[in-house]
Motif scaffolding. Structure first.
Motif, PDB file in Angstrom:
ATOM      1  N   HIS A  22       7.386  12.005  -4.313  1.00  0.00           N
ATOM      2  CA  HIS A  22       6.378  12.462  -3.325  1.00  0.00           C
ATOM      3  C   HIS A  22       5.550  10.616  -2.949  1.00  0.00           C
ATOM      4  O   HIS A  22       3.952  10.495  -1.977  1.00  0.00           O
ATOM      5  N   THR A  23       6.108   9.615  -2.832  1.00  0.00           N
ATOM      6  CA  THR A  23       5.335   8.527  -2.581  1.00  0.00           C
ATOM      7  C   THR A  23       6.522   7.714  -1.995  1.00  0.00           C
ATOM      8  O   THR A  23       6.875   7.349  -2.169  1.00  0.00           O
ATOM      9  N   HIS A  24       5.268   7.192  -0.841  1.00  0.00           N
ATOM     10  CA  HIS A  24       6.342   6.354   0.354  1.00  0.00           C
ATOM     11  C   HIS A  24       5.203   5.358   0.274  1.00  0.00           C
ATOM     12  O   HIS A  24       4.257   4.968   0.009  1.00  0.00           O
ATOM     13  N   VAL A  25       6.029   3.767  -0.023  1.00  0.00           N
ATOM     14  CA  VAL A  25       5.065   2.576   0.285  1.00  0.00           C
ATOM     15  C   VAL A  25       5.284   1.492   1.570  1.00  0.00           C
ATOM     16  O   VAL A  25       6.437   1.855   2.187  1.00  0.00           O
ATOM     17  N   ILE A  26       4.860   0.491   1.554  1.00  0.00           N
ATOM     18  CA  ILE A  26       5.167  -0.148   2.950  1.00  0.00           C
ATOM     19  C   ILE A  26       5.378  -1.795   1.639  1.00  0.00           C
ATOM     20  O   ILE A  26       4.149  -1.735   0.223  1.00  0.00           O
ATOM     21  N   MET A  27       6.517  -2.412   1.723  1.00  0.00           N
ATOM     22  CA  MET A  27       6.372  -3.343   1.483  1.00  0.00           C
ATOM     23  C   MET A  27       6.167  -4.524   1.953  1.00  0.00           C
ATOM     24  O   MET A  27       6.325  -4.844   2.800  1.00  0.00           O
ATOM     25  N   ASP A  28       5.750  -6.111   0.914  1.00  0.00           N
ATOM     26  CA  ASP A  28       5.791  -7.335   1.359  1.00  0.00           C
ATOM     27  C   ASP A  28       7.060  -7.238   1.932  1.00  0.00           C
ATOM     28  O   ASP A  28       8.309  -6.820   2.287  1.00  0.00           O
ATOM     29  N   LEU A  29       7.385  -8.922   2.803  1.00  0.00           N
ATOM     30  CA  LEU A  29       8.206  -9.371   2.891  1.00  0.00           C
ATOM     31  C   LEU A  29       9.147  -9.960   1.544  1.00  0.00           C
ATOM     32  O   LEU A  29       8.121 -10.526   0.711  1.00  0.00           O
ATOM     33  N   PRO A  30      10.274 -10.156   1.793  1.00  0.00           N
ATOM     34  CA  PRO A  30      11.260  -9.560   2.772  1.00  0.00           C
ATOM     35  C   PRO A  30      11.576  -8.194   2.562  1.00  0.00           C
ATOM     36  O   PRO A  30      12.577  -7.771   3.752  1.00  0.00           O
ATOM     37  N   GLY A  31      11.194  -7.800   1.830  1.00  0.00           N
ATOM     38  CA  GLY A  31      11.947  -6.228   1.417  1.00  0.00           C
ATOM     39  C   GLY A  31      11.620  -5.159   2.615  1.00  0.00           C
ATOM     40  O   GLY A  31      12.532  -4.312   2.381  1.00  0.00           O
ATOM     41  N   ARG A  55       1.242  -1.632   0.380  1.00  0.00           N
ATOM     42  CA  ARG A  55      -0.362  -0.447   0.023  1.00  0.00           C
ATOM     43  C   ARG A  55       1.150   1.408   0.160  1.00  0.00           C
ATOM     44  O   ARG A  55       2.153   1.272   0.644  1.00  0.00           O
ATOM     45  N   ALA A  56       0.295   2.637  -0.696  1.00  0.00           N
ATOM     46  CA  ALA A  56       1.355   3.547  -0.416  1.00  0.00           C
ATOM     47  C   ALA A  56       0.967   4.600   0.810  1.00  0.00           C
ATOM     48  O   ALA A  56      -0.073   3.874   1.317  1.00  0.00           O
ATOM     49  N   GLU A  57       1.694   4.971   1.608  1.00  0.00           N
ATOM     50  CA  GLU A  57       1.566   6.188   2.396  1.00  0.00           C
ATOM     51  C   GLU A  57       1.028   7.214   2.244  1.00  0.00           C
ATOM     52  O   GLU A  57       1.621   7.421   1.881  1.00  0.00           O
ATOM     53  N   PRO A  58      -0.062   7.816   3.020  1.00  0.00           N
ATOM     54  CA  PRO A  58       0.878   9.553   2.827  1.00  0.00           C
ATOM     55  C   PRO A  58       1.821  10.039   2.945  1.00  0.00           C
ATOM     56  O   PRO A  58       2.048  11.223   2.900  1.00  0.00           O
ATOM     57  N   ALA A  59       2.203   9.526   4.018  1.00  0.00           N
ATOM     58  CA  ALA A  59       3.670  10.309   4.755  1.00  0.00           C
ATOM     59  C   ALA A  59       4.996   9.137   5.439  1.00  0.00           C
ATOM     60  O   ALA A  59       4.241   8.235   4.902  1.00  0.00           O
ATOM     61  N   ARG A  60       6.187   9.863   4.894  1.00  0.00           N
ATOM     62  CA  ARG A  60       6.726   8.368   5.478  1.00  0.00           C
ATOM     63  C   ARG A  60       6.879   8.424   6.828  1.00  0.00           C
ATOM     64  O   ARG A  60       6.230   9.030   7.961  1.00  0.00           O
ATOM     65  N   GLY A  61       7.081   6.479   6.553  1.00  0.00           N
ATOM     66  CA  GLY A  61       7.286   6.729   8.112  1.00  0.00           C
ATOM     67  C   GLY A  61       7.996   5.350   8.733  1.00  0.00           C
ATOM     68  O   GLY A  61       9.068   5.136   7.547  1.00  0.00           O
ATOM     69  N   SER A  62       8.210   4.582   9.787  1.00  0.00           N
ATOM     70  CA  SER A  62       9.173   4.257  10.224  1.00  0.00           C
ATOM     71  C   SER A  62       9.577   2.750   9.042  1.00  0.00           C
ATOM     72  O   SER A  62      10.417   2.177   8.904  1.00  0.00           O
ATOM     73  N   HIS A  63       7.976   2.425   8.793  1.00  0.00           N
ATOM     74  CA  HIS A  63       8.476   1.336   6.884  1.00  0.00           C
ATOM     75  C   HIS A  63       8.251   1.446   6.473  1.00  0.00           C
ATOM     76  O   HIS A  63       8.310   0.751   5.411  1.00  0.00           O
ATOM     77  N   THR A  64       8.404   2.816   5.759  1.00  0.00           N
ATOM     78  CA  THR A  64       8.396   3.201   4.580  1.00  0.00           C
ATOM     79  C   THR A  64       9.001   2.993   3.952  1.00  0.00           C
ATOM     80  O   THR A  64       9.671   3.375   4.419  1.00  0.00           O
ATOM     81  N   ILE A  65       9.255   2.963   2.498  1.00  0.00           N
ATOM     82  CA  ILE A  65      10.232   3.387   1.733  1.00  0.00           C
ATOM     83  C   ILE A  65       9.815   4.344   0.249  1.00  0.00           C
ATOM     84  O   ILE A  65       9.118   4.032  -0.101  1.00  0.00           O
ATOM     85  N   GLN A  66      10.699   5.405   0.443  1.00  0.00           N
ATOM     86  CA  GLN A  66      10.036   6.600  -0.751  1.00  0.00           C
ATOM     87  C   GLN A  66      11.339   5.500  -2.394  1.00  0.00           C
ATOM     88  O   GLN A  66      11.539   4.755  -2.012  1.00  0.00           O
ATOM     89  N   GLY A  82       5.444  -1.649  -8.293  1.00  0.00           N
ATOM     90  CA  GLY A  82       5.391  -0.409  -7.274  1.00  0.00           C
ATOM     91  C   GLY A  82       6.142  -0.730  -6.025  1.00  0.00           C
ATOM     92  O   GLY A  82       5.838   0.131  -5.243  1.00  0.00           O
ATOM     93  N   ALA A  83       7.195  -1.032  -6.126  1.00  0.00           N
ATOM     94  CA  ALA A  83       8.020  -1.019  -5.199  1.00  0.00           C
ATOM     95  C   ALA A  83       9.950  -1.113  -6.288  1.00  0.00           C
ATOM     96  O   ALA A  83      10.079  -0.814  -6.897  1.00  0.00           O
ATOM     97  N   PHE A  84      10.448  -1.690  -5.427  1.00  0.00           N
ATOM     98  CA  PHE A  84      11.598  -2.405  -5.847  1.00  0.00           C
ATOM     99  C   PHE A  84      12.277  -4.292  -6.045  1.00  0.00           C
ATOM    100  O   PHE A  84      11.601  -4.710  -5.383  1.00  0.00           O
TER     101      PHE A  84
END
Length: 133
Positions: free
Chosen positions: A26-35, A11-22, A54-56
């Protein structure tokens, strides 16, 4: 290098968080595991490449030994961290040994070092100019 694994955006997050990746300016996301839980190291053994999920994709920077922990440089994706954080020891040793930057400020502050260590394996949006404002 070889692809070690693919990460998917959960999912995308509205702001940077402790487990988000940029993944964009203007996009920060939560990646699945193990990422989501791969640890940081200034002398990483994997780099990142944008993918269609949507990730890396995490790509090896050198041969990886069986059982060796995969480590990536968070500053290969984060342009600027909200707060500089001291780099914690990884597996009981300093982050990257003699090449550890000692803190994570973001790509903006260490672009030359990230490029030297990761080559082209860093977030694609960082190859473009930051938006104004």
């Amino acid at each position: 290098g070889e692809r070690a694994f693919r990460a998917r955006r959960l999912r995308a997050e509205p702001a940077r968080g402790s487990h988000t990746i940029q993944t964009g300016w203007h996009t920060h996301v939560i990646m699945d595991l193990p990422g989501r839980f791969i640890n940081h190291c200034c002398q990483s053994n994997v780099g990142i490449r944008d993918n269609d999920l949507g990730a890396f994709d995490f790509i090896t920077l050198r041969p990886i030994e069986a059982g060796e922990e995969l480590l990536w440089d968070y500053e290969a994706a984060e342009y600027e961290t909200a707060d500089a954080f001291a780099i914690a020891p990884v597996a009981g040793r300093p982050c990257g040994g003699p090449t550890c930057r000692g803190h994570a400020l973001g790509f903006r502050h260490c672009a030359d070092d990230v490029r030297a260590k990761c080559g082209e394996l860093y977030a694609g949006y960082l190859r473009t100019n930051p938006p104004e404002g």
